[in-house]
Scaffold this active site. Structure first.
Site, mmCIF file in Angstrom:
data_model
loop_
_atom_site.group_PDB
_atom_site.id
_atom_site.type_symbol
_atom_site.label_atom_id
_atom_site.label_comp_id
_atom_site.label_asym_id
_atom_site.label_seq_id
_atom_site.Cartn_x
_atom_site.Cartn_y
_atom_site.Cartn_z
ATOM 1 N N LYS A 166 -9.518 -29.810 24.704
ATOM 2 C CA LYS A 166 -9.639 -31.467 24.968
ATOM 3 C C LYS A 166 -10.452 -31.817 23.842
ATOM 4 O O LYS A 166 -11.907 -32.202 24.023
ATOM 5 C CB LYS A 166 -9.594 -31.658 26.196
ATOM 6 C CG LYS A 166 -8.097 -31.756 26.910
ATOM 7 C CD LYS A 166 -7.869 -32.770 28.246
ATOM 8 C CE LYS A 166 -7.484 -33.995 27.829
ATOM 9 N NZ LYS A 166 -6.420 -34.331 27.568
HETATM 10 N N1 PMP Z 1 -1.616 -31.571 27.997
HETATM 11 C C1 PMP Z 1 -1.965 -31.798 26.823
HETATM 12 C C2 PMP Z 1 -1.960 -31.366 25.893
HETATM 13 C C3 PMP Z 1 -3.104 -32.992 27.676
HETATM 14 O O1 PMP Z 1 -4.076 -33.687 27.341
HETATM 15 C C4 PMP Z 1 -2.903 -33.226 29.242
HETATM 16 C C5 PMP Z 1 -3.745 -33.734 29.594
HETATM 17 N N2 PMP Z 1 -4.873 -33.865 30.094
HETATM 18 C C6 PMP Z 1 -2.327 -32.084 29.408
HETATM 19 C C7 PMP Z 1 -1.457 -31.349 29.408
HETATM 20 C C8 PMP Z 1 -2.215 -32.231 31.499
HETATM 21 O O2 PMP Z 1 -3.862 -31.945 31.533
HETATM 22 P P1 PMP Z 1 -4.599 -32.640 32.785
HETATM 23 O O3 PMP Z 1 -3.134 -32.287 34.443
HETATM 24 O O4 PMP Z 1 -5.893 -31.561 32.913
HETATM 25 O O5 PMP Z 1 -4.835 -34.009 32.688
#
Ligand code: PMP
Length: 321
Positions: A166
């Protein structure tokens, strides 16, 4: 999930963790020279805290796993922050408790290049810091069922910037896609990767139900290894006995799917009922999506004892005058 009463919803009453201290959110400010502001040199997390009215606690969902992912991002971006995984978890519980939230919240940790220095692109020379905020948070997508479009923007490829982390700057990619989709009247964008395979939503992973199997894009297709994605894979296999396949997904498979849903911390599990103005199956939320969604909602709010180990309790402290 319920939204509790009597919480500090006014952000001016909230504290942030900034430069090693708990300070009023309004005082957590950076200089215009800050490196991350110019170049996106940071990594962040989005974590949910879910208010359980009955127990009077905020359950922070899969706190450890979020910080494990943050620390991987720190490694890549040479963000040398002075906190261990345990300490990051402790600081987070402490801030949530000090903010005395009595409602669903969003927790945003940020590790970033705090050096007040521009025109320097050498990560190894730049100082880093860690900051944390917690704010009240409700429904992210604004709808319980989604009408999506296929984005004309492509996902960043690993040799450009790794989508598996991220990284702040990478979100310009998601933001361009989300903006395009919403300006065109859709709820969310589905982004393809460089070779045309289905990747994910702008802030969510994607699942397809086809012939009783659950299919999700493999991590090598430039998707974020979502924590909700992992939760849903485990629940589908263990609780519903459904086969889960992680593989590349062709665009055309989406139009022919029995069900599609998106998963993410902010988005929870939300069914996609239309794509590019075509209905998915009969255009309603499907049975597998609905079952998984119900299970997921119970777990994140701490109502399923079997999965309580995924929830970290934070007790609101009384707000003193
Ligand atoms: N893909 C992207 C690009 C994201 O920003 C997120 C949000 N964090 C997710 C998938 C889902 O990840 P998570 O379930 O860990 O929030």
């Amino acid at each position: 999930m319920s939204t509790g009463q009597g919480s500090a919803t006014n952000t001016s009453e909230l504290l942030a963790f900034f430069r090693g201290e708990y300070v009023p959110l309004a005082d957590a400010r950076v200089n215009i020279m800050t490196h991350a502001l110019h170049y996106g040199t940071g990594v962040f997390e989005g974590i949910r805290g879910n208010w359980n009215e009955e127990k009077g606690v905020v359950y922070i969902y899969r706190l450890r796993e979020h910080y494990e992912r943050l620390l991987l991002g720190c490694k890549l971006l040479m963000l040398d922050i002075p906190y261990s995984l345990e300490e990051l978890c402790q600081i987070t519980v402490e801030l949530v408790e000090r903010n005395s939230h009595r409602q669903d919240i969003y927790i945003r940790p940020l590790a970033y290049k705090s050096a007040e220095l521009v025109a320097n692109l050498k990560l190894q020379e730049l100082a880093s810091d860690f900051a944390l905020i917690t704010v009240p948070f409700g429904n992210y997508l604004g709808s319980d069922i989604l009408r999506c479009c296929t984005s004309s923007w492509r996902r960043v490829d690993d040799p450009m910037i790794p989508a598996r982390l991220k990284i702040c700057g990478i979100y310009v990619n998601s933001i361009l896609a989300k903006t395009e989709a919403t300006l065109a009247g859709f709820d969310e964008a589905i982004i393809l990767n460089h070779d045309g395979h289905v990747c994910e939503g702008s802030g969510e992973n994607l699942f397809v139900v086809s012939k009783g199997k659950l299919i999700t894009s493999s991590l090598e297709d430039n998707v974020l290894p979502g924590i909700t994605r992992d939760t849903i894979i485990q629940l589908a296999q263990r609780e519903l006995g459904i086969e889960v396949v992680e593989r590349s997904i062709d665009r055309s498979e989406l139009y022919l799917a029995d069900e599609i849903f998106l998963t993410g911390t902010a988005a929870h599990l939300t069914p996609v009922v239309q794509l590019d103005n075509r209905p998915i199956a009969d255009g309603n939320a499907g049975p597998i999506s609905t079952k998984l969604q119900k299970m997921y909602f119970d777990i994140v709010v701490g109502r399923n004892p079997k999965y309580l180990h995924w929830c970290t309790a934070a007790q609101p402290r009384l707000v003193t005058a």
